[in-house]
Design a protein around this motif. Structure first.
Motif, PDB file in Angstrom:
ATOM      1  N   ASN A 272      43.103  57.156  74.468  1.00 38.59           N
ATOM      2  CA  ASN A 272      44.148  57.701  73.613  1.00 38.59           C
ATOM      3  C   ASN A 272      43.887  59.187  73.410  1.00 38.59           C
ATOM      4  N   ASN A 274      45.391  61.219  71.640  1.00 36.21           N
ATOM      5  CA  ASN A 274      45.617  61.648  70.260  1.00 36.21           C
ATOM      6  C   ASN A 274      44.419  61.392  69.351  1.00 36.21           C
ATOM      7  N   THR A 275      43.486  60.553  69.818  1.00 39.15           N
ATOM      8  CA  THR A 275      42.305  60.255  69.007  1.00 39.15           C
ATOM      9  C   THR A 275      41.001  60.587  69.726  1.00 39.15           C
ATOM     10  N   ASP A 279      41.081  53.020  72.917  1.00 36.91           N
ATOM     11  CA  ASP A 279      41.946  52.436  71.903  1.00 36.91           C
ATOM     12  C   ASP A 279      42.623  51.188  72.460  1.00 36.91           C
ATOM     13  N   ILE A 355      43.545  58.358  62.390  1.00 38.37           N
ATOM     14  CA  ILE A 355      42.308  58.630  63.113  1.00 38.37           C
ATOM     15  C   ILE A 355      42.306  60.081  63.541  1.00 38.37           C
ATOM     16  N   PRO A 357      41.203  63.186  65.655  1.00 34.79           N
ATOM     17  CA  PRO A 357      40.560  63.424  66.962  1.00 34.79           C
ATOM     18  C   PRO A 357      39.316  64.287  66.820  1.00 34.79           C
ATOM     19  N   THR A 401      36.982  53.419  67.648  1.00 34.35           N
ATOM     20  CA  THR A 401      38.273  53.116  67.042  1.00 34.35           C
ATOM     21  C   THR A 401      38.093  51.947  66.072  1.00 34.35           C
TER      22      THR A 401
END
Length: 421
Positions: A272, A274-275, A279, A355, A357, A401
Motif C-alpha cells: 500500500n 499510502n501507508t 496491507d 495509518i 506512512p 499494519t
C-alpha cells in the motif's frame, strides 16, 4: 554455517561451469569479455568469456552491430532485408526445381530486389516494440527454454541459481524473487538502473538491457527514448520512505539513509503506497501484475476486484481496466459475468483507518544495537506487531499494519494464522 555455505556455493559453481558451458567457434579468435556477431543470424550475438560464454538475441526490431558491438535499431532494414533474402532464395530454388530448370543467380537477385515490401516496412520502423523473450538456446540455466526442453544439466543449473539466491540473502536479508506472483512475459524494471529490465518466465527473472540511449518504461513495457521514460524513483539520501516495485503489487522498495532493499508481502497481502507497508488486498486492489502487454481476443483476461463485489477488471493493452456491474449484481469469477449475489457469495470488509506512512513521520530509532554491516530485519523485543530495520549499524522501528504480526522466518508482517503454521 558460513563456511559450509561457501564450500557448497563454490562446488555448485564449479560443477555448473563444467556442465553448462558451451564452446563457440566464433570466440576462438575473440578477446575475452567481448561480443561477436553470429554469421547466420544478424539479430543474434555471442558473448565470449571462456566458460561463461553464451549466445543470445537482440530485442525485436534491432540487430547486432558488429562494429559498435551493441544492439542497434534496424531503421534501414539491414537485418530484415537479409532475413527476407535468405527466406526467398530457397523458395525460388525449389520452384525452379519443380519446373525442371535452374534460374540464374541474376534472376534470383532481380526477384528479390523487385520486392520492396520488406524495405518499405523497415523504413516505417521508428521506435522499438516491447522486448520479447529470446528464442535462442542459452548454455546457462535459461528457464525459458529449460522448462520446455529439459536436459541433464537442468538440475545442476537450478542448484546454482539456488546457491546464488542464498548469497544474495547472505547479508542478513532473505532474497526476494521479483518474478513470483506475476504473469509470464511480464517485464519488470531493475532498481537503480533504468536501462536494464527483467523478463519473467516461470517466476524466474531473465536480465535484459535496452539499446543505447533508451530506457525501460515499466508502465509501457517498452524501451523508449530517455526523455519519454518514467524510471523507478531513487532513494533519498536521508529519511525513511518506500515506493512500489512496478507491476508486481506485492513488492516494494524500502529506503533508509540512501540505501534500498526490495521487500515482499506474503499470503496475498499487497503493498500500500499510502501507508508504506504490506496491507490487506481490499485496501489496495492492485492487479497490474496479472496483465501483460499482449492482448489475445480469444483469451480475454477478466480479474475480480479485491475491494468491491460489483467491480471487476479487464486486461487491455497491459493495464487492468475497471468495469462495474449493474445495480444489484455482482461479478462472478466462475462465469466472468455479472450475476445475482446468491450465485456469487462475495463479501468484502473494510474499516476506517488512520495509518501514517513512514515518509510523513519522523523515524523512530531502534532500541537495540544493530549489526555494523549489511541490511537486517529483526523482531521487536517487546511487540509482536513491530520489528527493527537495520542498515550498516543504524536502525529504525517499523510497525505492521493493524491486524498483522511480524514473522522472523519470512522477515515480514503476516496474518497471525500463518506465522505459527
Amino acid at each position: 554455517m558460513t563456511y559450509q555455505v561457501s564450500v557448497l556455493l563454490l562446488s555448485l559453481l564449479l560443477l555448473t561451469g563444467w556442465a553448462c558451458a558451451e564452446d563457440f567457434s566464433e570466440c576462438s579468435n575473440a578477446e575475452v569479455d567481448t561480443f561477436v556477431m553470429v554469421i547466420d543470424d544478424c539479430a543474434s550475438y555471442i558473448y565470449c568469456n571462456g566458460e561463461d560464454s553464451f549466445r543470445d538475441m537482440c530485442p525485436e526490431q534491432t540487430y547486432f552491430d558488429a562494429q559498435a558491438k551493441e544492439c542497434a535499431f534496424d531503421d534501414e532494414g539491414v537485418c530484415l532485408r537479409k532475413a527476407t533474402q535468405a527466406a526467398d532464395v530457397p523458395v525460388a530454388a525449389a520452384s525452379a526445381e519443380g519446373e525442371g530448370e535452374t534460374e540464374s543467380e541474376d534472376t534470383l537477385t532481380e526477384g528479390i530486389e523487385g520486392d520492396n515490401s520488406a524495405e518499405e516496412e523497415a523504413e516505417n520502423v521508428v521506435t522499438p516494440a516491447a522486448p520479447l523473450p529470446s528464442t535462442v538456446p542459452r548454455p546457462h540455466c535459461d528457464p525459458a527454454n529449460d522448462s520446455f526442453h529439459p536436459h541433464p544439466q537442468r538440475l545442476i543449473c537450478q542448484l546454482a541459481l539456488m546457491a546464488l539466491a542464498l548469497v544474495m540473502g547472505s547479508n542478513g536479508v532473505t532474497a526476494v524473487n521479483i518474478c513470483s506472483g506475476v504473469a509470464d512475459n511480464l517485464f519488470l524494471p531493475q532498481v537503480n538502473n533504468c536501462s536494464a529490465y527483467n523478463l519473467c518466465i516461470g517466476e524466474t527473472a531473465i536480465p535484459r538491457v535496452c539499446p543505447t540511449s533508451y530506457y525501460f518504461d515499466a508502465a509501457e513495457q517498452e524501451c523508449l527514448v530517455a526523455e519519454e521514460v518514467k524510471c523507478l524513483p531513487t532513494c533519498p539520501t536521508r529519511g525513511l520512505s518506500s515506493f512500489d516495485y512496478s507491476r508486481t503489487c506485492n513488492k516494494y522498495v524500502l529506503c533508509f539513509g540512501g540505501s534500498s532493499v526490495i521487500r515482499q508481502c506474503s499470503d496475498g497481502l499487497q503493498y500500500n503506497r499510502n501507508t508504506d507497508r504490506c496491507d490487506y488486498p481490499q485496501y489496495v486492489d492492485c492487479l497490474s501484475n496479472l496483465c501483460t502487454k499482449y492482448d489475445d481476443p480469444e483469451e480475454i483476461v477478466y480479474l475480480a476486484s479485491k475491494a468491491a463485489c460489483d467491480k471487476y477488471f479487464v486486461c487491455l493493452n497491459g493495464f487492468p481496466t475497471v468495469q462495474t456491474c449493474s445495480n444489484g449484481l455482482q461479478y462472478n469469477p466462475k462465469t466472468n459475468l455479472c450475476d445475482f449475489p446468491s450465485n456469487v457469495n462475495c463479501t468484502v470488509e473494510t474499516l476506517q483507518r488512520n495509518i501514517l506512512p513512514y515518509a510523513k513521520a519522523p523515524p523512530r530509532s531502534a532500541d537495540i544495537t544493530c549489526p555494523a554491516k549489511g541490511t537486517h530485519f529483526i523482531a521487536h523485543q517487546k511487540r509482536s506487531d513491530a520489528y527493527y530495520y537495520c542498515q550498516d549499524g543504524r536502525g529504525v522501528t517499523l510497525d505492521c499494519t493493524p491486524g498483522l504480526v511480524y514473522d522472523s522466518k519470512t522477515e515480514d508482517c503476516r496474518e497471525p494464522q500463518f506465522v505459527h503454521a
